[in-house]
Design an enzyme around this catalytic site. Structure first.
Site, PDB file in Angstrom:
ATOM      1  N   GLU B  75      -4.324 -83.157  16.422  1.00  0.00           N
ATOM      2  CA  GLU B  75      -4.695 -84.666  14.992  1.00  0.00           C
ATOM      3  C   GLU B  75      -5.716 -85.704  15.314  1.00  0.00           C
ATOM      4  O   GLU B  75      -6.126 -86.144  14.422  1.00  0.00           O
ATOM      5  CB  GLU B  75      -3.312 -84.695  14.398  1.00  0.00           C
ATOM      6  N   HIS B 144       7.690 -81.968   8.100  1.00  0.00           N
ATOM      7  CA  HIS B 144       7.067 -81.490   6.564  1.00  0.00           C
ATOM      8  C   HIS B 144       6.586 -81.953   5.771  1.00  0.00           C
ATOM      9  O   HIS B 144       5.693 -81.623   4.949  1.00  0.00           O
ATOM     10  CB  HIS B 144       7.360 -80.080   6.096  1.00  0.00           C
TER      11      HIS B 144
HETATM   12  C1  LIG Z   1       1.779 -81.618  15.740  1.00  0.00           C
HETATM   13  C2  LIG Z   1       1.736 -80.712  15.055  1.00  0.00           C
HETATM   14  N1  LIG Z   1       0.482 -80.557  13.930  1.00  0.00           N
HETATM   15  C3  LIG Z   1       0.308 -79.469  13.480  1.00  0.00           C
HETATM   16  C4  LIG Z   1       1.485 -78.655  13.587  1.00  0.00           C
HETATM   17  C5  LIG Z   1       1.820 -77.451  12.252  1.00  0.00           C
HETATM   18  N2  LIG Z   1       1.388 -76.039  13.059  1.00  0.00           N
HETATM   19  C6  LIG Z   1       2.846 -76.029  13.369  1.00  0.00           C
HETATM   20  S1  LIG Z   1       3.048 -74.156  14.674  1.00  0.00           S
HETATM   21  C7  LIG Z   1       0.538 -74.337  14.502  1.00  0.00           C
HETATM   22  C8  LIG Z   1       0.305 -73.429  15.911  1.00  0.00           C
HETATM   23  C9  LIG Z   1       1.079 -73.863  16.963  1.00  0.00           C
HETATM   24  O1  LIG Z   1       0.836 -72.563  17.874  1.00  0.00           O
HETATM   25  P1  LIG Z   1       1.310 -72.621  19.099  1.00  0.00           P
HETATM   26  O2  LIG Z   1       1.340 -74.281  19.434  1.00  0.00           O
HETATM   27  O3  LIG Z   1       0.057 -71.985  19.876  1.00  0.00           O
HETATM   28  O4  LIG Z   1       2.899 -72.449  19.737  1.00  0.00           O
HETATM   29  P2  LIG Z   1       3.048 -70.646  18.218  1.00  0.00           P
HETATM   30  O5  LIG Z   1       3.293 -71.026  17.228  1.00  0.00           O
HETATM   31  O6  LIG Z   1       2.009 -70.135  18.788  1.00  0.00           O
HETATM   32  O7  LIG Z   1       3.971 -70.571  19.336  1.00  0.00           O
HETATM   33  C10 LIG Z   1       0.830 -75.650  13.714  1.00  0.00           C
HETATM   34  C11 LIG Z   1      -0.557 -76.062  13.774  1.00  0.00           C
HETATM   35  C12 LIG Z   1       3.260 -78.556  14.268  1.00  0.00           C
HETATM   36  N3  LIG Z   1       3.855 -78.245  13.781  1.00  0.00           N
HETATM   37  N4  LIG Z   1       2.939 -80.236  14.924  1.00  0.00           N
END
Ligand SMILES: Cc1ncc(C[n+]2csc(CCOP(=O)(O)OP(=O)(O)O)c2C)c(N)n1
Ligand SMILES: Cc1ncc(C[n+]2csc(CCOP(=O)(O)OP(=O)(O)O)c2C)c(N)n1
Ligand SMILES: [Mg+2]
Ligand SMILES: [Mg+2]
Lengths: 353, 341, 341, 353
Positions: B75, B144
């Site tokens: 972000e 959320h």
């Molecule tokens: C600070 C923040 N930004 C955005 C999100 C929304 N979000 C949830 S999961 C995700 C992707 C995460 O990917 P990764 O770090 O590769 O973990 P994975 O879900 O693949 O285990 C996003 C953008 C969040 N939870 N927290």
């Protein structure tokens, strides 16, 4: 392309036989993996039945989460993120609690006193500074415990990934940081997160060991995690480990991965690189396992889950008073006044019903 | 400067289309991308997937990866890079995945997006839009459901827009993209697909700073934004049946605020209820109340009441969150209280 | 629950010492470190150098590098690590170098410090203190003068403390360190060394949530905190000479807020001026005004006025910043306005 | 210990003669360095006379800032931090403006239209995402320009350091990131910031080139910066460069470095590793420079500064209306109402006077 550290190959062949644990341990780990998989899949079923909230499945990452968590000893700390229900269960969180947690039930959110599990963090990467702080505290107290924390490969683009790892490196604090590189951050492929070919290479920039591991090989994962945990315990500071793995399931119960990855890709991982499969192949090849064993184990897992689910189902519905509980250890007058408003709201809705 | 009839409403009914708020937003971005080559869209998952709420669906396919693209998961990077993009003449429209994830980008928002123009004495400006879904009532995960509008309203140099209807959403988003100042654009998750209305087709704007009278009445002024407009509308309709006239005001933009419309209503009713799903203390409701206490004190006949979320995080206990998030019954009760006062 | 006489004031005058606010804070931390082995201090430059304002001077030498130490330069790390430290039973008292640099740590503050206890249902708590210098009038660089109290008051789960005198500063800091909840502790830069008073020696606390009547009067209530208390005191003294009685209230802590004391005063005067050096819109002045509009509307005889910083960043134009930052003359003018209303 | 890239050694000997520019260029660069040093020292004098606001001196880092900035071409972008007055002057900011800027005069804060300088950033590390964004924009527009940004070694512990470099690496954007490692973040020594031995090693974790440079060797700095700038211009993405240097002066005009570093250390750098000294030694050894030249140059620098100062002094005192100017491109009604309050305040203080 670097070759990740591996002990057990995807086809069940053993690439480093001297590092493979004895067969009974292999079996015990396999049993745990099957239970985890069962848990994960059942939550999806419950979701489809509207008996579960949004839930981020870990299916496909059992080796990564279990192998690393089993490297911990009693009293060590786990700093999990939303994807880590598998790690949390391996760490001793009860399936009943996990079910309640993902149902958004306050009883599930209560972390048991005897479990050194920090809260599950949704806010991506922010668990790393917590882990670094806890590890610094352990060091300051001269305690022998270590902290294990996970992050997704997408999370490595966040500031707090860097802040946490670097803090622990500066403090030589006993932390182990694991990147679960499952290829995607929701829909965004790994390649878009960074120009780096491998994320474990960040380690050198912190002056700490970095490891690239086949994250679907539970023995490789465990071996490297154990090394890192022991190193931390010896006071030699943190490590950064990258697990190459794959999320076989959707991002969360609400997600449809068809929007961003091919069925062929998923199928390839599911059919040939499933972390459970290779252990079963090994056990079978060693004459230690057959379909009957498998069927019994699955039945066991199902029964255990059903028992946990029954307990969770029997838990009384959440009490609205939980909404203000724990908001402050010593509540402000404003919060107390809001407690009265809450009472009034309860009465209003009761009157409506 | 108040106008309750929107410019576009003048258009012929033939050019209207029934749309959800989500669809209206997609439409707005489509038009903006077509109209101005400097408009670019990026954020987490906005490209191939079209965003977790599918608001940017189809736009990458239509405008290409150079104009609509997925960014690294940060972000601070999304907000901070937009400052640099704007310096080069782009008009970035960036998406944060949820309002509750604004905070890792808060420094870039509060220290840079908002100050770059002032700091450089106009050499650089930041005509960019930061959009995100926010608000409760939909059973998602922790963080959320945050409603961070007060943090942003307290951050000078940026505008804060919160539509409550599809028609407004489209016109306000286009106005935000046109605006020379940075705009934070709140999209209520619950409203995305629960409200539908006739939305004018083609390009139009709803000016920032003009509130909308959603329901007319002479007894009580109720002020609400985002999803709370629907909540209050239910309360207003019920009140009407009981013979109580509710003047329901949706400011539509908190910065700039249509104080005129609010004061005009308060002058008429003398009684005020402010409703928001954000945390109570130092929420934007306080600012509205303070403005009324400053400008309309002699009209007030009753305490100014706020119906809000309590001072706790938005809980992950979705089954009981309707005790935290304002419901029509709580608004109705507050209306009763100000009338009885 | 209001008390204007502090507990420590009962002590014999022999145990008093003339101190600046800065010295009182150092004294408090010295006592806290001596008293509780779980108290640790860290932040940027707090160790060898004793902080940029020398508030932690001598403490590393006295308590060692394990208890008072310099950290890497990262506010997110300082605030976020404190969450982990607290989980292990420490009571971290961390320093951010300026309030204007809170924002890179804002996510850790708003999403974690404030929510960890709630999120874990009491398994982990965050009894930590985050201190920082803030406020204008001292001619430092950009971002060194921000007053971010409203952001924090709008963040549930944390307490917000802002002393205006050396005696209060010491007692409030010790109370904050003792407090089971996280406390953000504001230290006004201009007050650090400009005010001196007799401060009780030894350990004492000033309870959080009790305001202080700084000047007594029956005509107008003026509410102010931090350096604005001095500004308003000047206006109050001048007003007194002109026969106008100013009831000057320093809430001392914004969360919890001593609403009782404020309402008692408003009941007496019916006229209110609120003064803060933070940005006007959605500042904490709005919350106080809204509380008055909710609880004391029938006592009000005039509009509730706010004297504040305008809605811009705190400018780096130090030579003219006294037009932005409230001066006694502006307060006096607002007092005149509410009296004439 | 790694050996940083060097062309001209501290004693004036040339370690890589083939990379040394012709003598007239050496002289021209030396002249610039002396002017920068003079500017920097004069601001401290003005501060002591209460004719200057708080000012972060760059003295000792002239080679680092000048050498890198001179690698830019017309139209390129500079994203400076508070320590970079030297870089900004090298980039074309006028001394008069710089004086007004550090006096907190609005006229100094106005960045000239013809200068692609982003604002000086006080909020440590946050300029990196801006630089990354500007570089991404250049790439999207297909423009040939590049962005140069600086950070202190302390700033590398911040989240935004990582966010910015990684963003540029993911986008292969034309940015050059320079870490000015001057040994201290105010009082905090480099070793406390990270367990890494060298910060340029972070580059590999972003998949970009990293360089370690003698930051007090203006030719080495320039050579490596030029390489990185050209690489960026060719569309090959960002670089990360670490300059080993030293802040000969206090952190800011208000700081007393005796509190945290030894006189001996500072003296060692001042007497033997001053970035100006080695160039003068070289020029002198080549018979290209003598005391007379030096005296003339210093006089020139002084006169130029005096002229700029006179202009700055002649600038009318700031008008309070500047406080609300530029706050918003289209001011809100609230801001307009505050404009009236400002008028009223001006009247009130006038009445008082
Ligand atoms: C600070 C923040 N930004 C955005 C999100 C929304 N979000 C949830 S999961 C995700 C992707 C995460 O990917 P990764 O770090 O590769 O973990 P994975 O879900 O693949 O285990 C996003 C953008 C969040 N939870 N927290
Ligand atoms: C976000 C932020 N936190 C804290 C500060 C206060 N501060 C100013 S300079 C400084 C040290 C910076 O050290 P370094 O990055 O090495 O740069 P140098 O000053 O040595 O050039 C600190 C902590 C700041 N300006 N910004
Ligand atoms: Mg992932
Ligand atoms: Mg430095």
């Amino acid at each position: 392309m670097l070759t990740p550290f591996q002990i057990l190959a995807a086809d069940g062949s053993v690439t480093q036989p001297d590092l493979l644990p004895p067969l009974d341990q292999v079996e015990s780990i396999y049993r745990k993996m099957v239970r985890l998989r069962h848990f994960d899949d059942r939550l999806m079923v419950l979701y489809k039945q509207s008996k579960m909230g949004t839930y981020p499945q870990f299916g496909g990452q059992e080796a990564s989460q279990l192998g690393a968590t089993l490297a911990l000893s009693q009293g060590d700390y786990l700093a999990p993120m939303y994807r880590n229900t598998g790690a949390a269960l391996a760490f001793g969180w009860s399936p009943k609690q996990a079910i309640l947690y993902w149902r958004g039930h306050p009883a599930g959110w209560k972390i048991p006193d005897e479990l050194n599990m920090l809260p599950i963090i949704i806010d991506i990467a922010s668990q790393f500074p917590h882990a670094a702080g806890a590890a610094t505290a352990l060091k300051l107290r001269g305690l022998p415990q270590v902290v294990l924390s996970f992050i997704g490969e997408g999370g490595t683009s966040q500031g707090d990934f860097h802040v946490g790892v670097n803090w622990a490196s500066a403090m030589r604090a006993p932390a182990v940081f694991v990147i679960e590189n499952n290829g995607y951050a929701i829909s965004v492929p790994r390649a878009l997160q960074s120009g780096a070919d491998y994320l474990f290479k960040r380690a050198e920039g912190y002056g700490i060991p970095g490891h690239l591991v086949d994250g679907n090989d539970v023995f490789a994962v465990h071996h490297i995690a154990k090394e890192a945990v022991e190193r931390a315990r010896r006071g030699e500071g943190p490590s950064l480990i990258e697990h190459l793995t794959y999320r076989l399931r959707p991002h969360t119960t609400g997600d449809d991965p068809k929007a961003y990855r091919s069925d062929a890709e998923t199928q390839e991982w599911a059919e040939h690189r499933d972390p459970l499969l290779r252990v079963r192949l090994l056990l079978t090849a060693q004459g230690h396992w057959d379909d009957q064993h498998e069927a019994e184990l699955r039945k066991e897992a199902e029964e255990e889950f059903n028992a946990a689910l029954a307990e969770a189902d029997a838990t009384p519905a959440p009490d609205p008073h939980a909404l203000l509980e724990y908001a402050m250890a010593s509540p402000t007058p404003a919060l107390r006044a809001q407690g009265k408003i809450l009472e009034q709201r309860i009465r209003l809705l009761e009157a409506q019903a | 400067m108040t106008q309750t009839v929107q410019p576009a409403a003048k258009a012929a009914p033939a050019s209207q289309k029934t749309m959800t708020l989500a669809a209206a937003l997609t439409d707005a971005m489509d038009l903006a991308l077509a109209r101005d080559p400097n408009v670019i869209l990026y954020g987490e998952d906005v490209g191939v997937m079209g965003g977790v709420f599918r608001i940017t669906t189809g736009l990458q396919a239509k405008y290409g990866k150079e104009r609509v693209f997925d960014s690294p998961l940060t972000e601070s990077g999304i907000v901070g890079s937009a400052v640099g993009m704007a310096a080069l003449g782009f008009r970035p429209v960036v998406e944060l995945q949820f309002g509750g994830f604004l905070y890792p980008g808060f420094d870039q928002m509060a220290s840079h997006v908002s100050r770059y123009r002032y700091r450089s004495r106009g050499r650089w400006s930041t005509p960019l839009v930061i959009r995100f879904p926010y608000g409760g009532g939909v059973n998602l995960l922790e963080q959320h459901h945050d409603s961070p509008e007060a943090y942003l309203a307290h951050t000078p140099g940026i505008k804060v827009v919160i539509p409550s209807s599809p028609k407004d959403a489209k016109g306000l988003l286009l106005a935000s993209i046109e605006d020379p100042d940075p705009v934070v654009f709140f999209e209520n998750i619950k409203l995305y697909r629960s409200v539908k209305e006739e939305v004018p087709q083609g390009y139009y704007t709803v000016p920032l700073g003009q509130g909308r009278r959603v329901h007319e009445g002479k007894d009580v002024t109720v002020i609400a934004w985002g999803a709370m407009v629907q909540t209050c509308l239910q309360a207003a309709v019920a009140a009407e049946e009981a013979g109580i006239g509710v003047d329901l005001i949706d400011p539509r933009t908190l910065v700039p605020l249509d104080l005129e419309l609010i004061l005009e209503s308060v002058a008429k009713t003398g009684r005020v209820v402010i409703v928001h799903e954000a945390v109570r203390t130092a929420g934007f409701g306080a600012e509205i109340s303070a403005l009324i206490a400053e400008h309309a004190i002699y009209h007030l006949e009753a305490p100014v009441l706020r119906v809000t979320h309590p001072d706790t995080m938005h809980s992950p206990f979705n089954a009981i969150n309707h005790y935290s998030r304002p419901e029509p019954a709580y608004v109705a009760d507050a209306i009763r209280q100000v009338l009885e006062a």
